[in-house]
Write a protein that holds these residues in place. Structure first.
Motif, mmCIF file in Angstrom:
data_model
loop_
_atom_site.group_PDB
_atom_site.id
_atom_site.type_symbol
_atom_site.label_atom_id
_atom_site.label_comp_id
_atom_site.label_asym_id
_atom_site.label_seq_id
_atom_site.Cartn_x
_atom_site.Cartn_y
_atom_site.Cartn_z
ATOM 1 N N GLY A 7 0.783 -1.234 0.000
ATOM 2 C CA GLY A 7 0.000 0.000 0.000
ATOM 3 C C GLY A 7 0.812 1.279 0.000
ATOM 4 N N ASP A 8 2.119 1.188 -0.138
ATOM 5 C CA ASP A 8 2.976 2.368 -0.168
ATOM 6 C C ASP A 8 2.844 3.039 -1.536
ATOM 7 N N ARG A 9 2.115 4.158 -1.555
ATOM 8 C CA ARG A 9 1.863 4.848 -2.829
ATOM 9 C C ARG A 9 3.128 5.450 -3.429
ATOM 10 N N GLU A 10 4.035 5.912 -2.582
ATOM 11 C CA GLU A 10 5.282 6.455 -3.110
ATOM 12 C C GLU A 10 6.083 5.377 -3.834
ATOM 13 N N ALA A 11 6.053 4.172 -3.308
ATOM 14 C CA ALA A 11 6.756 3.063 -3.975
ATOM 15 C C ALA A 11 6.115 2.784 -5.325
ATOM 16 N N TYR A 12 4.777 2.835 -5.383
ATOM 17 C CA TYR A 12 4.119 2.609 -6.670
ATOM 18 C C TYR A 12 4.408 3.763 -7.629
ATOM 19 N N GLU A 13 4.460 4.983 -7.110
ATOM 20 C CA GLU A 13 4.809 6.129 -7.960
ATOM 21 C C GLU A 13 6.206 5.952 -8.559
ATOM 22 N N THR A 14 7.114 5.379 -7.797
ATOM 23 C CA THR A 14 8.459 5.101 -8.308
ATOM 24 C C THR A 14 8.384 4.095 -9.456
ATOM 25 N N LEU A 15 7.573 3.054 -9.287
ATOM 26 C CA LEU A 15 7.389 2.076 -10.358
ATOM 27 C C LEU A 15 6.785 2.731 -11.596
ATOM 28 N N VAL A 16 5.799 3.589 -11.375
ATOM 29 C CA VAL A 16 5.157 4.290 -12.492
ATOM 30 C C VAL A 16 6.182 5.150 -13.228
ATOM 31 N N ALA A 17 6.990 5.881 -12.477
ATOM 32 C CA ALA A 17 7.996 6.738 -13.111
ATOM 33 C C ALA A 17 9.001 5.906 -13.914
ATOM 34 N N ARG A 18 9.352 4.763 -13.394
ATOM 35 C CA ARG A 18 10.361 3.920 -14.059
ATOM 36 C C ARG A 18 9.812 3.217 -15.297
#
Length: 177
Positions: A7-18
């Motif tokens: 549920g860590d949205r920042e971690a998912y945002e990192t995946l999205v950016a990558r």
């Protein structure tokens, strides 16, 4: 990935950016055309909603590209139902900045366009496997994961699709043969 699954949205945002750029490239090459941004956005939303289903067997990139491929197929189906538009493929039109001879640029563009035109004529399965393997530069395993088929199927489809593509290109060179 494990943080995003928790549920860590920042971690998912990192995946999205990558992975947004490779996902967009995949959508364009699979025929999403002008709708590639929408396909990628929908794929990223679906990936987020399905994080609990992610098993991690083949890595996040192939898993996401499989979702992008499915969304692109859904787009094709809706296009055919809605207005019967033909598949549009992306072709790089900008010359390379270090291209010394404009004639070389024109010839390269014509070769790319010819290849894309012939890819359009292939069946969906053939086109998808060639796009994944050679235009997206995915391994056989990653292609298998992205297309949801066994690795052996990727090998056989690739061989058959390349043979069909070669045949089409030869037939185009020598009209009437």
């Amino acid at each position: 990935m494990s943080r995003a699954r928790q549920g860590d949205r920042e971690a998912y945002e990192t995946l999205v950016a990558r992975y947004t750029v490779p996902a967009h490239r995949a959508a364009v090459l699979l025929g999403a055309g002008d709708d590639a941004d929408d396909v990628v956005q929908e794929a990223l939303v679906k990936a987020y909603r399905q994080l609990s289903r992610y098993r991690g067997e083949s890595g996040f990139r192939p898993w996401l590209l499989a979702i992008v491929a499915n969304e692109t197929r859904n787009l094709h189906r809706s296009r055919r139902r809605r207005d019967g538009l033909a598949l549009r493929a992306a072709v790089a039109t900008e010359p390379l900045p270090d291209e010394p001879d404009p004639a070389d640029t024109v010839m390269a563009h014509e070769r790319r366009q010819r290849l894309v035109d012939q890819l359009r004529l292939l069946g969906e399965r053939d086109r998808d496997v060639l796009v994944c393997r050679f235009l997206l530069d995915l391994s056989e395993q990653e292609t298998a994961a992205a297309l949801g088929v066994p690795k052996g199927t990727v090998k056989s489809r690739t061989a058959r699709a390349l043979a069909r593509l070669r045949e089409q290109l030869r037939a185009e060179e020598v009209p009437g043969v």
